[in-house]
Scaffold this active site. Structure first.
Site, PDB file in Angstrom:
ATOM      1  N   ARG A  89       0.809  -1.221   0.000  1.00 19.91           N
ATOM      2  CA  ARG A  89       0.000   0.000   0.000  1.00 19.91           C
ATOM      3  C   ARG A  89       0.843   1.272   0.000  1.00 19.91           C
ATOM      4  O   ARG A  89       1.833   1.356   0.735  1.00 19.91           O
ATOM      5  CB  ARG A  89      -0.898   0.015   1.241  1.00 19.91           C
ATOM      6  CG  ARG A  89      -1.943  -1.071   1.190  1.00 19.91           C
ATOM      7  CD  ARG A  89      -2.816  -1.140   2.424  1.00 19.91           C
ATOM      8  NE  ARG A  89      -3.895  -2.099   2.195  1.00 19.91           N
ATOM      9  CZ  ARG A  89      -3.778  -3.423   2.354  1.00 19.91           C
ATOM     10  NH1 ARG A  89      -2.654  -3.954   2.783  1.00 19.91           N
ATOM     11  NH2 ARG A  89      -4.784  -4.222   2.065  1.00 19.91           N
ATOM     12  N   HIS A 145       1.864 -12.934  -5.930  1.00 18.12           N
ATOM     13  CA  HIS A 145       0.863 -13.126  -4.891  1.00 18.12           C
ATOM     14  C   HIS A 145       0.333 -14.565  -4.875  1.00 18.12           C
ATOM     15  O   HIS A 145      -0.877 -14.799  -4.707  1.00 18.12           O
ATOM     16  CB  HIS A 145      -0.275 -12.129  -5.094  1.00 18.12           C
ATOM     17  CG  HIS A 145      -0.913 -11.672  -3.837  1.00 18.12           C
ATOM     18  ND1 HIS A 145      -1.595 -12.529  -2.993  1.00 18.12           N
ATOM     19  CD2 HIS A 145      -0.960 -10.456  -3.247  1.00 18.12           C
ATOM     20  CE1 HIS A 145      -2.048 -11.850  -1.963  1.00 18.12           C
ATOM     21  NE2 HIS A 145      -1.676 -10.583  -2.081  1.00 18.12           N
ATOM     22  N   ASP A 192      -2.191 -10.583   8.127  1.00 17.65           N
ATOM     23  CA  ASP A 192      -2.043  -9.779   6.913  1.00 17.65           C
ATOM     24  C   ASP A 192      -0.947  -8.789   7.283  1.00 17.65           C
ATOM     25  O   ASP A 192      -1.227  -7.626   7.568  1.00 17.65           O
ATOM     26  CB  ASP A 192      -3.361  -9.088   6.553  1.00 17.65           C
ATOM     27  CG  ASP A 192      -3.247  -8.318   5.249  1.00 17.65           C
ATOM     28  OD1 ASP A 192      -2.170  -8.368   4.631  1.00 17.65           O
ATOM     29  OD2 ASP A 192      -4.230  -7.667   4.860  1.00 17.65           O
ATOM     30  N   GLU A 201       4.592 -13.136   0.278  1.00 19.25           N
ATOM     31  CA  GLU A 201       4.974 -12.242  -0.818  1.00 19.25           C
ATOM     32  C   GLU A 201       6.320 -11.575  -0.521  1.00 19.25           C
ATOM     33  O   GLU A 201       6.382 -10.607   0.231  1.00 19.25           O
ATOM     34  CB  GLU A 201       3.910 -11.152  -0.983  1.00 19.25           C
ATOM     35  CG  GLU A 201       2.492 -11.662  -1.046  1.00 19.25           C
ATOM     36  CD  GLU A 201       1.481 -10.605  -0.588  1.00 19.25           C
ATOM     37  OE1 GLU A 201       1.603  -9.441  -0.995  1.00 19.25           O
ATOM     38  OE2 GLU A 201       0.582 -10.949   0.189  1.00 19.25           O
TER      39      GLU A 201
HETATM   40  C1  FUC Z   1      -2.293  -8.858   0.622  1.00 22.89           C
HETATM   41  C2  FUC Z   1      -2.825  -7.987   1.704  1.00 22.89           C
HETATM   42  C3  FUC Z   1      -3.997  -7.229   1.409  1.00 22.89           C
HETATM   43  C4  FUC Z   1      -4.946  -7.718   0.368  1.00 22.89           C
HETATM   44  C5  FUC Z   1      -4.305  -8.560  -0.699  1.00 22.89           C
HETATM   45  C6  FUC Z   1      -5.229  -9.408  -1.488  1.00 22.89           C
HETATM   46  O1  FUC Z   1      -1.128  -8.419   0.050  1.00 22.89           O
HETATM   47  O2  FUC Z   1      -1.853  -7.189   2.329  1.00 22.89           O
HETATM   48  O3  FUC Z   1      -4.654  -6.838   2.564  1.00 22.89           O
HETATM   49  O4  FUC Z   1      -6.074  -8.284   0.913  1.00 22.89           O
HETATM   50  O5  FUC Z   1      -3.235  -9.284  -0.294  1.00 22.89           O
END
Ligand code: FUC
Length: 338
Positions: free
Chosen positions: A77, A172, A241, A304
């Site tokens: 973010r 991701h 998270d 990640e």
């Molecule tokens: C992660 C989180 C977020 C989000 C995303 C899909 O990186 O930090 O909150 O929900 O994935």
């Protein structure tokens, strides 16, 4: 190796590209989002996929868990979508309230990439222009997925900029190392991390760090993911998270070891970045039509590897700059054991 049509969406062809190694491990990817689609290992019940996936591109578009997507230009973010570059305030498009998440509304994840497969390497290329994502400068990006014969998956990210800007990519992928339909609470994890970042209520790093020892966040010694989640049931998030700072290590030491102790399946992650975000899919539900798993909380865990998100404000948290005419390269290595 194969390259086949996965689906045609709005006259655009989405390709699926696959490679298999001599141990019968297969990885496949989609050109949409330069997505890691499958990680298939042979088991006594046949090939088993260790990452979550959907059968239709529309599911990737409709629900937006960034499922196994390539993420860029910046993972995480950017508070208020604003940062400083060379002394100038830059605004990028917001897509989560006032903030910019995972590259914004036009990130690496929701565009169709040029794709090719050669030997055991799948290659995606795309010129991510300033017109497209509204970040400074045009970025010529190449992402490769390599499957080696010793069961390593290498993801390499290369970018060349034509102006000063920022580049902090990740993938991701959501892992679930269970061959049965269950969530990931039984998996064990070890993380090379003694601190995580304090986040505000919008999950923007405050600049403070918190020691992991003696908290539910501590994975310095191996424990189940469920043990941490069970301690977080009185929080809004009800799970992880969080942004972990990776401790100093040599390149042959894993930063994370995720394991299914019952079935002896493991993924070790190696990377030279200073952070890893761990997300345990805390609010996932039945509306998510995963192919082999029932949509439910904790159905997968995303790990990640990245430079921690507040590097965008504070160089003490890492360097995510890319300069005019510079090429940056980052690699994450996943050692698969089964
Ligand atoms: C992660 C989180 C977020 C989000 C995303 C899909 O990186 O930090 O909150 O929900 O994935």
């Amino acid at each position: 190796m194969t390259k086949e049509i996965f689906e045609t969406v709005n006259h655009e062809t989405i390709y699926k590209l696959s490679v298999t190694n001599k141990n019968n491990v297969t990885i496949s990817c989609l050109s949409y989002g330069a997505n890691w689609y499958e990680l298939l290992v042979p088991t006594e019940h046949g090939p088993q996929n260790l990452i979550l996936n959907f059968s239709k591109v529309a599911d990737y578009q409709r629900i937006n868990p960034y499922l196994n997507m390539s993420i860029g230009r910046t993972a995480g973010r950017i508070g208020h979508g604003k940062f400083n570059l060379n002394g100038k305030e830059i605004s990028v498009p917001q897509n989560e309230g006032d903030n910019t998440l995972h590259g914004g509304p036009h990130g690496f994840h929701n565009t169709n990439w040029e794709s090719a497969v050669d030997g055991q390497v799948i290659t995606f290329t795309k010129n991510i222009t300033a017109d497209y994502d509204q970040y400074p400068g045009n970025l010529a990006v190449k992402i490769t997925y390599t499957l080696t014969d010793d069961n390593q998956v290498l993801i390499d990210y290369y970018a060349t900029a034509d102006a000063d800007g920022i580049f902090n990519p990740t993938n991701h992928a959501y892992f679930n190392l269970n061959t049965t339909d269950q969530n990931v609470k039984n998996l064990t994890l070890q993380l090379r991390s003694s601190h995580h970042l304090a986040l505000d209520e919008e999950k923007i790093p405050t600049g403070e760090t918190i020691a992991n020892a003696q908290t539910p966040f501590n994975f310095q010694t191996t424990k189940t993911i469920g043990a941490a989640i069970d301690h977080m049931q009185d929080t809004d998030e009800k799970g992880l998270d969080d942004v972990y700072l990776i401790d100093d290590h040599s390149e042959n030491e894993p930063i994370a070891i995720l394991k299914n102790p019952d079935e002896n399946i493991a993924v070790e992650i190696y990377a030279e970045r200073n952070g890893i975000v761990m997300f345990t899919a805390n609010k996932f539900g039945a509306e998510q039509p995963f192919i082999d798993k029932t949509g439910q909380p904790y159905v997968g865990v995303a790990l990640e590897s990245q430079t921690v998100p507040n590097a965008v404000f504070d160089p003490n948290f890492g360097d995510i700059s890319i300069h005019q005419d510079e090429t940056k390269h980052y690699q994450t290595k996943y050692q698969i054991k089964f």
